[in-house]
Design a protein around this motif. Structure first.
Motif, PDB file in Angstrom:
ATOM      1  N   LYS A 108       0.980  -1.405  -0.211  1.00  0.00           N
ATOM      2  CA  LYS A 108       0.634   0.194  -0.038  1.00  0.00           C
ATOM      3  C   LYS A 108       0.484   1.638   0.056  1.00  0.00           C
ATOM      4  O   LYS A 108       0.875   1.919  -0.492  1.00  0.00           O
ATOM      5  CB  LYS A 108      -0.864  -0.327   1.339  1.00  0.00           C
ATOM      6  CG  LYS A 108      -1.845  -1.029   1.131  1.00  0.00           C
ATOM      7  CD  LYS A 108      -2.781  -1.348   2.171  1.00  0.00           C
ATOM      8  CE  LYS A 108      -3.912  -2.616   2.493  1.00  0.00           C
ATOM      9  NZ  LYS A 108      -4.058  -1.711   3.853  1.00  0.00           N
TER      10      LYS A 108
ATOM     11  N   GLU B 180       2.911   2.854   2.948  1.00  0.00           N
ATOM     12  CA  GLU B 180       2.036   2.766   3.815  1.00  0.00           C
ATOM     13  C   GLU B 180       3.288   3.113   5.186  1.00  0.00           C
ATOM     14  O   GLU B 180       3.802   4.216   5.633  1.00  0.00           O
ATOM     15  CB  GLU B 180       1.175   2.795   4.324  1.00  0.00           C
ATOM     16  CG  GLU B 180      -0.255   2.894   3.212  1.00  0.00           C
ATOM     17  CD  GLU B 180      -1.804   2.371   4.066  1.00  0.00           C
ATOM     18  OE1 GLU B 180      -1.790   1.765   4.720  1.00  0.00           O
ATOM     19  OE2 GLU B 180      -2.521   2.771   3.288  1.00  0.00           O
TER      20      GLU B 180
ATOM     21  N   TYR C 147       4.811   7.929   7.418  1.00  0.00           N
ATOM     22  CA  TYR C 147       4.008   9.369   6.742  1.00  0.00           C
ATOM     23  C   TYR C 147       2.910   9.827   8.471  1.00  0.00           C
ATOM     24  O   TYR C 147       2.011   8.881   8.718  1.00  0.00           O
ATOM     25  CB  TYR C 147       2.777   9.918   5.683  1.00  0.00           C
ATOM     26  CG  TYR C 147       3.744   9.512   4.381  1.00  0.00           C
ATOM     27  CD1 TYR C 147       4.506  10.911   4.840  1.00  0.00           C
ATOM     28  CD2 TYR C 147       3.679   8.161   3.720  1.00  0.00           C
ATOM     29  CE1 TYR C 147       5.723  10.427   3.089  1.00  0.00           C
ATOM     30  CE2 TYR C 147       4.453   8.395   2.562  1.00  0.00           C
ATOM     31  CZ  TYR C 147       5.689   9.054   2.257  1.00  0.00           C
ATOM     32  OH  TYR C 147       6.373   9.224   0.973  1.00  0.00           O
TER      33      TYR C 147
ATOM     34  N   GLN D 220       8.532  14.378  -0.801  1.00  0.00           N
ATOM     35  CA  GLN D 220       8.938  14.731  -2.023  1.00  0.00           C
ATOM     36  C   GLN D 220      10.217  15.087  -2.940  1.00  0.00           C
ATOM     37  O   GLN D 220       9.626  14.694  -4.577  1.00  0.00           O
ATOM     38  CB  GLN D 220       8.568  16.552  -2.251  1.00  0.00           C
ATOM     39  CG  GLN D 220      10.147  17.129  -1.303  1.00  0.00           C
ATOM     40  CD  GLN D 220       9.567  19.112  -1.840  1.00  0.00           C
ATOM     41  OE1 GLN D 220       8.841  19.607  -3.513  1.00  0.00           O
ATOM     42  NE2 GLN D 220      10.524  19.526  -1.344  1.00  0.00           N
TER      43      GLN D 220
ATOM     44  N   GLU E  14       8.005  10.008  -2.550  1.00  0.00           N
ATOM     45  CA  GLU E  14       6.619  10.008  -2.030  1.00  0.00           C
ATOM     46  C   GLU E  14       5.468  10.800  -2.834  1.00  0.00           C
ATOM     47  O   GLU E  14       4.211   9.673  -3.661  1.00  0.00           O
ATOM     48  CB  GLU E  14       6.170  11.381  -1.045  1.00  0.00           C
ATOM     49  CG  GLU E  14       5.359  11.533  -0.482  1.00  0.00           C
ATOM     50  CD  GLU E  14       5.140  13.146  -0.244  1.00  0.00           C
ATOM     51  OE1 GLU E  14       4.671  13.423   0.786  1.00  0.00           O
ATOM     52  OE2 GLU E  14       6.214  14.129  -0.471  1.00  0.00           O
ATOM     53  N   LYS E  15       5.826  11.042  -4.064  1.00  0.00           N
ATOM     54  CA  LYS E  15       4.876  10.665  -5.450  1.00  0.00           C
ATOM     55  C   LYS E  15       4.572  10.277  -5.914  1.00  0.00           C
ATOM     56  O   LYS E  15       4.092   9.651  -6.363  1.00  0.00           O
ATOM     57  CB  LYS E  15       5.668  12.219  -6.204  1.00  0.00           C
ATOM     58  CG  LYS E  15       5.890  13.131  -5.958  1.00  0.00           C
ATOM     59  CD  LYS E  15       6.061  14.642  -7.533  1.00  0.00           C
ATOM     60  CE  LYS E  15       6.682  15.873  -7.571  1.00  0.00           C
ATOM     61  NZ  LYS E  15       8.314  15.407  -7.022  1.00  0.00           N
TER      62      LYS E  15
ATOM     63  N   LEU F 101       4.410   6.689  -4.554  1.00  0.00           N
ATOM     64  CA  LEU F 101       4.133   6.541  -3.533  1.00  0.00           C
ATOM     65  C   LEU F 101       2.347   6.859  -3.231  1.00  0.00           C
ATOM     66  O   LEU F 101       1.036   6.262  -3.039  1.00  0.00           O
ATOM     67  CB  LEU F 101       4.371   6.168  -1.975  1.00  0.00           C
ATOM     68  CG  LEU F 101       5.404   5.173  -1.634  1.00  0.00           C
ATOM     69  CD1 LEU F 101       6.469   5.329  -0.546  1.00  0.00           C
ATOM     70  CD2 LEU F 101       5.072   4.308  -2.450  1.00  0.00           C
ATOM     71  N   LYS F 102       2.052   8.382  -3.342  1.00  0.00           N
ATOM     72  CA  LYS F 102       1.171   9.141  -3.296  1.00  0.00           C
ATOM     73  C   LYS F 102       0.123   8.776  -4.329  1.00  0.00           C
ATOM     74  O   LYS F 102      -0.794   9.122  -4.561  1.00  0.00           O
ATOM     75  CB  LYS F 102       0.890   9.636  -3.048  1.00  0.00           C
ATOM     76  CG  LYS F 102       1.677  10.200  -1.272  1.00  0.00           C
ATOM     77  CD  LYS F 102       0.906  11.760  -0.518  1.00  0.00           C
ATOM     78  CE  LYS F 102       1.519  10.471   1.233  1.00  0.00           C
ATOM     79  NZ  LYS F 102       2.199  11.817   1.880  1.00  0.00           N
ATOM     80  N   ASN F 103       1.112   8.001  -5.198  1.00  0.00           N
ATOM     81  CA  ASN F 103       0.197   8.587  -6.519  1.00  0.00           C
ATOM     82  C   ASN F 103      -0.188   7.140  -7.355  1.00  0.00           C
ATOM     83  O   ASN F 103      -1.374   6.306  -8.065  1.00  0.00           O
ATOM     84  CB  ASN F 103       1.258   7.913  -8.714  1.00  0.00           C
ATOM     85  CG  ASN F 103       1.380   9.820  -8.904  1.00  0.00           C
ATOM     86  OD1 ASN F 103       0.533  10.239  -8.304  1.00  0.00           O
ATOM     87  ND2 ASN F 103       2.159   9.980  -9.366  1.00  0.00           N
TER      88      ASN F 103
END
Ligand SMILES: Cc1cc2nc3c(=O)[nH]c(=O)nc-3n(C[C@H](O)[C@H](O)[C@H](O)COP(=O)(O)O)c2cc1C
Length: 260
Positions: free
Chosen positions: A166, A168, A204, A248, A252-253, A255-257
């Motif tokens: 995931k 996370e 996070y 950033q 991060e990008k 994983l958050k995508n």
């Protein structure tokens, strides 16, 4: 010519130097390929060690072919797929070897563009295209493995962080290269330190990346691991490294995508 003459002695010494230098440079050239293969194998073993595959239990027993096979045989139910992601977009990039080489050459210039305060990994080389690894266990995607680099007290720390599907939690951390003091900062290699990360630490928190090596015992065990006694500075280096690579400028990008 007299054996004691200056020209004989200088000529003899010169000949010995030439023979030795030919021998040393010949050995360096002939061993280069082997050294590169061994370095690649060492990286692969480290990736396998945090991949938590059945093969990870006894890596020393794996043959070179078995190790290679985990990375190359797409029909293998237990396998590790290498991908490249574009760090600017966080998306998978299909790039060729020429682009990878050009990217490596431009990495020092790219590192200078990072805001100094935000360069918590103290990087002097930052690539646009970063290799990452997707692990499949029994045919199912089981975790990611991401390269991480930072600065300890004495040395550059190079390793791999495993992350759950995931995106996370960090679920593993290992180092394949560092020069911290054995018994102090070198304890980043200890079963205890690595075991603490393997328990799973939420990446996070409410203020971004919250991963941390505590000073002393971890207080917030969701995000923190216990500190290294007498080696707070190496611990701070690991914190800076994780903050950077999951922030950033890091993964991060991606994983958050939603990853890939
Ligand atoms: C010879 C020598 C080697 C050291 N190696 C390390 C090291 O690898 N990592 C580290 O963080 N601190 C190392 N230290 C200790 C640091 O200077 C510093 O005191 C320590 O990181 C502070 O941590 P503490 O607050 O847990 O004692 C070393 C000290 C000495 C004298």
């Amino acid at each position: 010519m007299s054996l004691n003459s200056n020209s004989y002695i200088i000529g003899f010494a010169g000949a010995v130097c030439i023979v030795c230098s030919l021998f040393v440079s010949g050995a360096a050239v002939s061993l280069k390929e082997k050294q590169q293969l061994n370095a690649k194998l060492d990286l692969q073993k480290n990736i396998i060690s945090v991949a938590e595959l059945p093969e990870s239990k006894d890596i020393a027993q794996l043959s070179v072919e078995q190790i290679e096979g985990l990375f190359t045989e797409s029909e293998n139910p237990n396998r590790i797929e290498q991908l490249y992601i574009d760090m600017e977009t966080g998306k998978v990039a299909n790039i060729n070897d020429t682009q990878i080489e050009a990217d490596k050459k431009a990495c020092a210039q790219r590192a200078q563009k990072i805001n100094k305060k935000e360069n918590t990994a103290k990087l002097s080389c930052y690539r646009q295209y970063q290799d990452i690894y997707k692990v499949y266990n029994g045919g199912s995607f089981s975790r990611y493995v991401f390269p991480v680099v930072g600065k300890g007290l004495w040395s550059t720390l190079k390793g791999f962080a495993a992350v759950d599907t995931k995106g996370e939690k960090v679920v593993g951390l290992t180092f394949y290269s560092h020069g911290e003091t054995p018994g102090l900062g070198g304890e980043i290699d200890s079963v205890k330190f690595k075991g603490d990360w393997a328990k799973g630490k939420n990446i996070y928190g409410s203020n971004g990346v919250a991963l941390k090596v505590a000073k002393g015992a971890a207080k917030n065990i969701d995000h923190e691991v216990d500190g290294l006694s007498g080696a707070t500075l190496t611990g701070n280096g690991v914190t800076g490294m994780m903050t950077f690579w999951f922030g950033q400028y890091g993964y991060e990008k991606f994983l958050k995508n939603g990853g890939v």
